[in-house]
Scaffold this motif. Structure first.
Motif, PDB file in Angstrom:
ATOM      1  N   LEU A   1       2.004  -2.369  -6.663  1.00 29.43           N
ATOM      2  CA  LEU A   1       3.285  -1.765  -7.007  1.00 29.43           C
ATOM      3  C   LEU A   1       3.945  -1.231  -5.742  1.00 29.43           C
ATOM      4  CD1 LEU A   1       2.341   0.405 -10.131  1.00 29.43           C
ATOM      5  CD2 LEU A   1       3.462  -1.834 -10.115  1.00 29.43           C
ATOM      6  N   THR A   2       5.242  -1.375  -5.658  1.00 32.60           N
ATOM      7  CA  THR A   2       5.989  -0.804  -4.543  1.00 32.60           C
ATOM      8  C   THR A   2       7.102   0.077  -5.098  1.00 32.60           C
ATOM      9  OG1 THR A   2       7.494  -2.689  -4.416  1.00 32.60           O
ATOM     10  CG2 THR A   2       5.526  -2.757  -3.010  1.00 32.60           C
ATOM     11  N   ALA A   3       7.475   1.082  -4.332  1.00 36.75           N
ATOM     12  CA  ALA A   3       8.568   1.979  -4.690  1.00 36.75           C
ATOM     13  C   ALA A   3       9.016   2.683  -3.418  1.00 36.75           C
ATOM     14  CB  ALA A   3       8.124   2.982  -5.739  1.00 36.75           C
TER      15      ALA A   3
ATOM     16  N   TYR B   1      -2.951   4.911  -2.820  1.00 37.46           N
ATOM     17  CA  TYR B   1      -1.613   4.447  -2.440  1.00 37.46           C
ATOM     18  C   TYR B   1      -1.393   4.761  -0.969  1.00 37.46           C
ATOM     19  CZ  TYR B   1       0.246   9.201  -2.268  1.00 37.46           C
ATOM     20  OH  TYR B   1       0.483  10.505  -1.928  1.00 37.46           O
ATOM     21  N   GLU B   2      -0.312   4.242  -0.418  1.00 38.12           N
ATOM     22  CA  GLU B   2       0.018   4.517   0.979  1.00 38.12           C
ATOM     23  C   GLU B   2       1.521   4.613   1.140  1.00 38.12           C
ATOM     24  OE1 GLU B   2      -0.478   6.170   3.699  1.00 38.12           O
ATOM     25  OE2 GLU B   2      -2.432   5.190   3.820  1.00 38.12           O
ATOM     26  N   LEU B   3       1.964   5.334   2.193  1.00 36.39           N
ATOM     27  CA  LEU B   3       3.378   5.502   2.516  1.00 36.39           C
ATOM     28  C   LEU B   3       3.647   4.934   3.904  1.00 36.39           C
ATOM     29  CD1 LEU B   3       3.794   9.159   1.212  1.00 36.39           C
ATOM     30  CD2 LEU B   3       4.325   7.015   0.016  1.00 36.39           C
TER      31      LEU B   3
ATOM     32  N   ILE C   1       2.149   2.853   8.916  1.00 42.48           N
ATOM     33  CA  ILE C   1       1.859   4.004   8.062  1.00 42.48           C
ATOM     34  C   ILE C   1       2.555   5.249   8.598  1.00 42.48           C
ATOM     35  CG2 ILE C   1       0.021   5.529   7.218  1.00 42.48           C
ATOM     36  CD1 ILE C   1      -1.843   3.097   7.277  1.00 42.48           C
ATOM     37  N   TRP C   2       3.093   6.028   7.657  1.00 40.26           N
ATOM     38  CA  TRP C   2       3.766   7.282   7.995  1.00 40.26           C
ATOM     39  C   TRP C   2       2.784   8.419   7.790  1.00 40.26           C
ATOM     40  CZ3 TRP C   2       9.541   7.746   6.437  1.00 40.26           C
ATOM     41  CH2 TRP C   2      10.141   8.796   7.126  1.00 40.26           C
ATOM     42  N   GLY C   3       2.460   9.122   8.846  1.00 39.49           N
ATOM     43  CA  GLY C   3       1.514  10.232   8.782  1.00 39.49           C
ATOM     44  C   GLY C   3       1.933  11.356   9.692  1.00 39.49           C
ATOM     45  N   ASP C   4       0.933  11.983  10.328  1.00 38.86           N
ATOM     46  CA  ASP C   4       1.222  13.083  11.254  1.00 38.86           C
ATOM     47  C   ASP C   4       0.202  13.154  12.391  1.00 38.86           C
ATOM     48  OD1 ASP C   4      -1.019  14.101  10.005  1.00 38.86           O
ATOM     49  OD2 ASP C   4      -0.058  15.927   9.292  1.00 38.86           O
TER      50      ASP C   4
ATOM     51  N   VAL D   1      11.227   6.158   2.669  1.00 39.25           N
ATOM     52  CA  VAL D   1       9.759   6.128   2.635  1.00 39.25           C
ATOM     53  C   VAL D   1       9.375   4.979   1.710  1.00 39.25           C
ATOM     54  CG1 VAL D   1       7.658   7.400   2.085  1.00 39.25           C
ATOM     55  CG2 VAL D   1       9.690   8.630   2.897  1.00 39.25           C
ATOM     56  N   PHE D   2       8.597   4.031   2.234  1.00 40.96           N
ATOM     57  CA  PHE D   2       8.193   2.839   1.479  1.00 40.96           C
ATOM     58  C   PHE D   2       6.768   3.030   0.965  1.00 40.96           C
ATOM     59  CE2 PHE D   2      11.363   1.660   4.594  1.00 40.96           C
ATOM     60  CZ  PHE D   2      12.267   0.929   3.839  1.00 40.96           C
ATOM     61  N   GLY D   3       6.617   3.073  -0.355  1.00 45.62           N
ATOM     62  CA  GLY D   3       5.311   3.300  -0.955  1.00 45.62           C
ATOM     63  C   GLY D   3       4.679   2.022  -1.461  1.00 45.62           C
ATOM     64  N   LEU D   4       3.336   1.993  -1.472  1.00 49.52           N
ATOM     65  CA  LEU D   4       2.577   0.843  -1.958  1.00 49.52           C
ATOM     66  C   LEU D   4       1.316   1.329  -2.666  1.00 49.52           C
ATOM     67  CD1 LEU D   4       1.820  -2.233  -2.037  1.00 49.52           C
ATOM     68  CD2 LEU D   4       0.645  -1.815   0.143  1.00 49.52           C
TER      69      LEU D   4
END
Length: 183
Positions: free
Chosen positions: A63-65, A115-117, A126-129, A155-158
């Motif tokens: 799934l993507t969102a 899931y991942e962003l 990947i968006w992190g810190d 922000v692209f989610g998977l």
């Protein structure tokens, strides 16, 4: 009369010494307010990501969102936006191409769905810190420069397909990500 004058001169001299000694020993203080006003601050807001319905199991499709982060900073002011690990961490979930997915949504029975962003449409960065707080070292923050106007970051989610979970049917899994703006 000379004696009287000398006595008066001597008395005046002693009075001067006593007053001078007393004045030097006294200390006075007063507050001196120091202040600064920061101008040109930034503002930050975000919309959530809803992946919809997931058909759990080995044949479940990915799934993507998307969600958005809105940043407003003064013109030419550099900034970084980071996303932490979230409130639920899951280790050992393998995505469709082999990468480990660490972010997770938790269900009422404590089961988790990974899931991942990401920062990009292809969902490869990947968006992190990792370059700031380092609570989520799998990805780094997104850099930008203020324009004085609102800037929208996507922000692209998977949710990787094929995850087997034992959450009850129609259960909702959730997670909360903290978005940080450094400027």
């Amino acid at each position: 009369m000379k004696t009287y004058f000398s006595f008066t001169a001597a008395a005046m001299f002693l009075t001067f010494l006593v007053c001078t000694a007393h004045t030097e020993a006294a200390t006075l203080t007063t507050p001196m307010p120091i202040s600064v006003q920061i101008s040109g601050g930034c503002s930050l807001s975000a919309t959530g990501i809803n992946f919809g319905n997931y058909a759990a199991g080995p044949s479940a499709p990915a799934l993507t969102a998307t969600g958005t982060i809105s940043v407003t900073c003064p013109s030419s002011l550099p900034y970084k936006v980071s996303l932490n690990s979230g409130t639920a961490i899951q280790n050992g979930v393998i995505g469709p191409n082999g990468p480990v997915v660490n972010r997770a949504m938790t269900f009422s029975n404590n089961d988790q769905l990974g899931y991942e962003l990401y920062k990009d449409t292809a969902r490869t960065t990947i968006w992190g810190d990792s370059d700031l707080a380092n609570t989520y070292p799998n990805g780094s923050s997104q850099s930008g420069t203020g324009t004085g106007a609102n800037q929208t970051l996507t922000v692209f989610g998977l949710v990787p397909g094929g995850q087997a979970i034992s959450a009850p049917t129609n259960a909702s899994g959730t997670d909360t990500i903290t978005v940080t703006l450094l400027f």
